[in-house]
Design an enzyme around this catalytic site. Structure first.
Site, PDB file in Angstrom:
ATOM      1  N   CYS A   1      -1.397   1.081   7.036  1.00 41.57           N
ATOM      2  CA  CYS A   1      -1.580   1.141   5.578  1.00 41.57           C
ATOM      3  C   CYS A   1      -3.019   1.513   5.234  1.00 41.57           C
ATOM      4  O   CYS A   1      -3.256   2.351   4.360  1.00 41.57           O
ATOM      5  CB  CYS A   1      -1.227  -0.197   4.930  1.00 41.57           C
TER       6      CYS A   1
ATOM      7  N   GLU B 147       0.846  -1.209   0.000  1.00 39.88           N
ATOM      8  CA  GLU B 147       0.000   0.000   0.000  1.00 39.88           C
ATOM      9  C   GLU B 147       0.880   1.256   0.000  1.00 39.88           C
ATOM     10  O   GLU B 147       0.605   2.226  -0.717  1.00 39.88           O
ATOM     11  CB  GLU B 147      -0.897   0.028   1.243  1.00 39.88           C
TER      12      GLU B 147
HETATM   13 ZN   LIG Z   1       0.688  -2.494   5.838  1.00 43.28          ZN
END
Ligand SMILES: [Zn+2]
Ligand SMILES: [Zn+2]
Length: 182
Positions: A104, A76
């Site tokens: 994330c 991400e």
């Molecule tokens: Zn992560």
């Protein structure tokens, strides 16, 4: 000969995420993230790996802190770092391999996606239990796709590419074979 079916947009991005994951360098989870904009154009993609130019987990082992490997940027994070126009993420869709860790999810949701699609699960995402709550608060639809579904999509893609005009059209018939006990 009947034309094999074309991938749907979701299936297309599921497989792109899978291809990105083939470059992951931490075997705790070879994850990846792809993000598309509202026109279904790929605008961001990344996989988990150490910083450019530095040694990877696969080469020198993990860097463990509190039972998490911190050597890599997660898929991400790299997707966001690689994105040339973050403003286009708004109302887009993120497709992620494995359920995201909280930091994330926090970053991706900060750019106001409307859907978070994740393929398969990871047993140890940092703060992962709170991601659903964050999605609910931000009005983001969270969708789970079983890896077996993505394997079927891969089979569909191979069949399509063996059909008229496909890159594999002149090859012998390719089959995905399942081995018991694996
Ligand atoms: Zn992560
Ligand atoms: Zn690692």
């Amino acid at each position: 000969m009947e034309k094999p079916p074309r991938l749907t947009v979701d299936e297309y991005f599921d497989l792109i995420a899978l291809i990105f994951a083939c470059r992951g360098t931490c075997d705790r989870l070879r994850t990846a993230t792809v993000i598309r904009d509202t026109d279904n154009i790929l605008i961001a993609g990344g996989y988990n790996g150490a910083l450019s130019g530095l040694s990877h987990c696969d080469d020198i082992g993990h860097l463990m802190v509190d039972n998490h490997c911190i050597r890599t940027n997660h898929g991400e994070e790299n997707a966001l770092l690689n994105c040339l126009d973050l403003s286009r993420i708004k109302n887009g869709v993120a497709t992620i391999i494995g359920n995201p860790c909280y930091p994330c999810a926090r970053k991706v949701l900060s750019k106001n996606i409307k859907r978070l699609r994740y393929i398969g699960t990871y047993h140890n995402p940092f703060g992962g239990d709170h991601v659903k709550e964050l999605c609910d608060q931000k009005g983001v639809i969270m969708e789970f796709i079983d890896v077996s579904e993505v394997l079927k999509t891969l089979e569909k893609a191979i069949n399509f590419l063996q059909g008229p005009g496909g890159a594999f059209r002149n090859l012998p018939k390719i089959m995905i074979k399942f081995e018991e006990g694996k």
